[in-house]
Design an enzyme around this catalytic site. Structure first.
Site, PDB file in Angstrom:
ATOM      1  N   ALA A  67       0.864  -1.173   0.000  1.00 29.09           N
ATOM      2  CA  ALA A  67       0.000   0.000   0.000  1.00 29.09           C
ATOM      3  C   ALA A  67       0.902   1.225   0.000  1.00 29.09           C
ATOM      4  O   ALA A  67       2.051   1.164   0.451  1.00 29.09           O
ATOM      5  CB  ALA A  67      -0.887  -0.014   1.238  1.00 29.09           C
ATOM      6  N   GLY A 110       0.629  -4.955   0.829  1.00 29.02           N
ATOM      7  CA  GLY A 110      -0.534  -4.990  -0.053  1.00 29.02           C
ATOM      8  C   GLY A 110      -0.238  -5.657  -1.394  1.00 29.02           C
ATOM      9  O   GLY A 110      -1.150  -6.186  -2.034  1.00 29.02           O
ATOM     10  N   GLU A 113      -0.646  -9.192  -0.754  1.00 26.57           N
ATOM     11  CA  GLU A 113      -2.080  -9.410  -0.508  1.00 26.57           C
ATOM     12  C   GLU A 113      -2.887  -9.364  -1.807  1.00 26.57           C
ATOM     13  O   GLU A 113      -3.807 -10.156  -2.000  1.00 26.57           O
ATOM     14  CB  GLU A 113      -2.584  -8.369   0.497  1.00 26.57           C
ATOM     15  N   GLU A 133       4.511  -5.158   7.187  1.00 26.79           N
ATOM     16  CA  GLU A 133       3.804  -4.055   7.847  1.00 26.79           C
ATOM     17  C   GLU A 133       4.276  -3.835   9.277  1.00 26.79           C
ATOM     18  O   GLU A 133       4.272  -2.724   9.792  1.00 26.79           O
ATOM     19  CB  GLU A 133       2.291  -4.314   7.839  1.00 26.79           C
TER      20      GLU A 133
HETATM   21  N1  CAA Z   1       4.617   3.185  -0.586  1.00 29.24           N
HETATM   22  C1  CAA Z   1       5.040   4.337  -1.140  1.00 29.24           C
HETATM   23  N2  CAA Z   1       6.207   4.471  -1.819  1.00 29.24           N
HETATM   24  C2  CAA Z   1       6.955   3.373  -1.946  1.00 29.24           C
HETATM   25  C3  CAA Z   1       6.581   2.132  -1.383  1.00 29.24           C
HETATM   26  C4  CAA Z   1       5.353   2.061  -0.686  1.00 29.24           C
HETATM   27  N3  CAA Z   1       4.894   0.929  -0.148  1.00 29.24           N
HETATM   28  N4  CAA Z   1       7.550   1.217  -1.653  1.00 29.24           N
HETATM   29  C5  CAA Z   1       8.492   1.868  -2.375  1.00 29.24           C
HETATM   30  N5  CAA Z   1       8.135   3.158  -2.543  1.00 29.24           N
HETATM   31  C6  CAA Z   1       8.880   4.211  -3.247  1.00 29.24           C
HETATM   32  C7  CAA Z   1      10.089   4.660  -2.432  1.00 29.24           C
HETATM   33  O1  CAA Z   1       9.700   5.611  -1.458  1.00 29.24           O
HETATM   34  C8  CAA Z   1      10.962   5.255  -3.500  1.00 29.24           C
HETATM   35  O2  CAA Z   1      10.481   6.539  -3.831  1.00 29.24           O
HETATM   36  P1  CAA Z   1      11.525   7.764  -4.073  1.00 29.24           P
HETATM   37  O3  CAA Z   1      12.376   7.309  -5.228  1.00 29.24           O
HETATM   38  O4  CAA Z   1      10.625   8.905  -4.376  1.00 29.24           O
HETATM   39  O5  CAA Z   1      12.308   7.876  -2.812  1.00 29.24           O
HETATM   40  C9  CAA Z   1      10.705   4.340  -4.703  1.00 29.24           C
HETATM   41  O6  CAA Z   1       9.458   3.687  -4.438  1.00 29.24           O
HETATM   42  C10 CAA Z   1      11.761   3.263  -4.880  1.00 29.24           C
HETATM   43  O7  CAA Z   1      11.906   2.576  -3.636  1.00 29.24           O
HETATM   44  P2  CAA Z   1      13.318   2.360  -2.917  1.00 29.24           P
HETATM   45  O8  CAA Z   1      14.255   3.476  -3.240  1.00 29.24           O
HETATM   46  O9  CAA Z   1      13.043   2.091  -1.467  1.00 29.24           O
HETATM   47  O10 CAA Z   1      13.813   1.027  -3.664  1.00 29.24           O
HETATM   48  P3  CAA Z   1      14.765  -0.113  -3.096  1.00 29.24           P
HETATM   49  O11 CAA Z   1      15.047  -0.993  -4.252  1.00 29.24           O
HETATM   50  O12 CAA Z   1      15.907   0.473  -2.331  1.00 29.24           O
HETATM   51  O13 CAA Z   1      13.852  -0.919  -2.022  1.00 29.24           O
HETATM   52  C11 CAA Z   1      11.859  -2.000  -1.237  1.00 29.24           C
HETATM   53  C12 CAA Z   1      12.725  -1.622  -2.458  1.00 29.24           C
HETATM   54  C13 CAA Z   1      12.601  -3.012  -0.379  1.00 29.24           C
HETATM   55  C14 CAA Z   1      10.569  -2.633  -1.809  1.00 29.24           C
HETATM   56  C15 CAA Z   1      11.521  -0.741  -0.418  1.00 29.24           C
HETATM   57  O14 CAA Z   1      11.027   0.263  -1.290  1.00 29.24           O
HETATM   58  C16 CAA Z   1      10.500  -0.961   0.651  1.00 29.24           C
HETATM   59  O15 CAA Z   1      10.814  -1.503   1.699  1.00 29.24           O
HETATM   60  N6  CAA Z   1       9.236  -0.500   0.415  1.00 29.24           N
HETATM   61  C17 CAA Z   1       8.181  -0.588   1.393  1.00 29.24           C
HETATM   62  C18 CAA Z   1       7.664  -1.996   1.551  1.00 29.24           C
HETATM   63  C19 CAA Z   1       6.560  -2.043   2.595  1.00 29.24           C
HETATM   64  O16 CAA Z   1       6.739  -1.741   3.753  1.00 29.24           O
HETATM   65  N7  CAA Z   1       5.351  -2.438   2.156  1.00 29.24           N
HETATM   66  C20 CAA Z   1       4.192  -2.537   3.028  1.00 29.24           C
HETATM   67  C21 CAA Z   1       3.405  -1.272   2.965  1.00 29.24           C
HETATM   68  S1  CAA Z   1       2.091  -1.197   4.143  1.00 29.24           S
HETATM   69  C22 CAA Z   1       0.860  -2.144   3.488  1.00 29.24           C
HETATM   70  O17 CAA Z   1       0.969  -2.688   2.403  1.00 29.24           O
HETATM   71  C23 CAA Z   1      -0.376  -2.239   4.327  1.00 29.24           C
HETATM   72  C24 CAA Z   1      -1.345  -3.284   3.875  1.00 29.24           C
HETATM   73  O18 CAA Z   1      -1.418  -4.355   4.404  1.00 29.24           O
HETATM   74  C25 CAA Z   1      -2.272  -3.044   2.784  1.00 29.24           C
END
Ligand code: CAA
Length: 258
Positions: A67, A110, A113, A133
């Site tokens: 998400a 998400g 999911e 999460e």
């Molecule tokens: N939401 C918003 N933006 C996101 C995102 C997310 N879930 N995941 C990645 N992005 C964005 C980053 O902020 C980044 O943006 P900028 O370039 O503007 O800074 C861009 O995508 C690229 O990401 P990274 O630079 O972090 O890329 P990476 O290769 O170094 O890492 C990753 C990749 C490991 C997937 C890392 O991006 C990450 O950990 N993302 C979050 C994963 C996460 O926590 N997901 C769960 C979200 S909560 C949820 O989903 C609730 C639910 O149950 C529905």
């Protein structure tokens, strides 16, 4: 169909609808817009008699990284409850058309999911699944704690939900989350082929098979067995059962009416 800004929609093979998530800069993070567009596109395919199966995919780098954290970070408890955040994803429930997830790269939160909402999941060897999460101080909110546990069992579901670690495609296949692993370069073609195979079956039987398997997730064994037998019986009222069985006995391909 069209006018979408976060997805790309196409029909790459006869009877197959393809939805590709397309927010590359955010690794296909699922914001409200993505949710609205995916539901709209998939439901439009579901309503289209030409379409017999749908594929949802992302990019090579990410199916979806979860998400959209930037969209929800500042919300209050009142706001998330009043808008019933993520309830819109229930729009993917109750579809007649089988949906195949084709997952490469990150399928986190998400993203994992969404893949689990699909009927079967084909993974590239690059795929990584997880429910991270907990690292954000929350828990899965799009069904992950429920679908993951029912799919892979308590041990791995607890492991993933409590530590936030990811699992690779091999581990996901061993655990029963993934039906097949293919080289990343072949992912979408394979998923489209699988979808085309499904679309070539009796649509009535495919919808019934999907519904019967799904009943497992929502009922006891006794109810499920009863449901399956009733549905099996009901299919004898359809021309597709007559045609499918006659074609087998006559050693020819069935010709299902569309
Ligand atoms: N939401 C918003 N933006 C996101 C995102 C997310 N879930 N995941 C990645 N992005 C964005 C980053 O902020 C980044 O943006 P900028 O370039 O503007 O800074 C861009 O995508 C690229 O990401 P990274 O630079 O972090 O890329 P990476 O290769 O170094 O890492 C990753 C990749 C490991 C997937 C890392 O991006 C990450 O950990 N993302 C979050 C994963 C996460 O926590 N997901 C769960 C979200 S909560 C949820 O989903 C609730 C639910 O149950 C529905």
């Amino acid at each position: 169909m069209g006018g979408y800004s976060t997805i790309v929609v196409s029909t790459p093979a006869e009877g197959v609808g393809l939805v590709r998530l397309d927010r590359p800069k955010a690794l296909n993070a699922l914001n409200h817009q993505v949710m609205t567009e995916v539901i709209d596109a998939v439901r439009a395919f579901d309503a289209d008699p030409v379409i017999g199966a749908v594929v949802i995919t992302g990019s090579e780098r990410a199916f979806a990284a979860g998400a959209d954290i930037s969209e929800m970070a500042g919300l209050s408890h009142r706001e998330v409850t009043e808008q019933d955040l993520f309830a819109g994803w229930d729009g993917l429930r109750g579809l007649r058309t089988p949906v195949v997830a084709a997952v490469a790269g990150h399928a986190l939160g998400g993203g994992c999911e969404l893949a689990m909402m699909c009927d079967l999941l084909i993974a590239a060897d690059t795929a990584r699944f997880g429910q991270p999460e907990i690292k954000l101080g929350v828990i899965p909110g799009m069904g992950g704690s429920q679908r993951l546990t029912r799919t892979v069992g308590k041990a791995k579901a607890m492991d993933l939900c409590l530590t936030g670690r990811t699992m690779d495609a091999e581990e996901a296949e061993r655990a029963g989350l993934v039906s097949r692993i293919v080289p990343a370069a072949e992912l979408v073609d394979t998923a489209v082929e699988v979808a085309a195979t499904i679309a070539g079956m009796s649509r009535t039987a495919a919808a019934a098979a999907k519904e019967a398997v799904d009943v497992v997730f929502e009922s006891t064994l006794a109810e499920g067995i009863r449901f399956e037998r009733r549905t099996f019986h009901a299919l004898f009222a359809t021309p597709d059962q007559k045609e499918g069985m006659a074609a087998f006995l006559e050693k020819r391909a069935p010709d299902y009416r569309r």
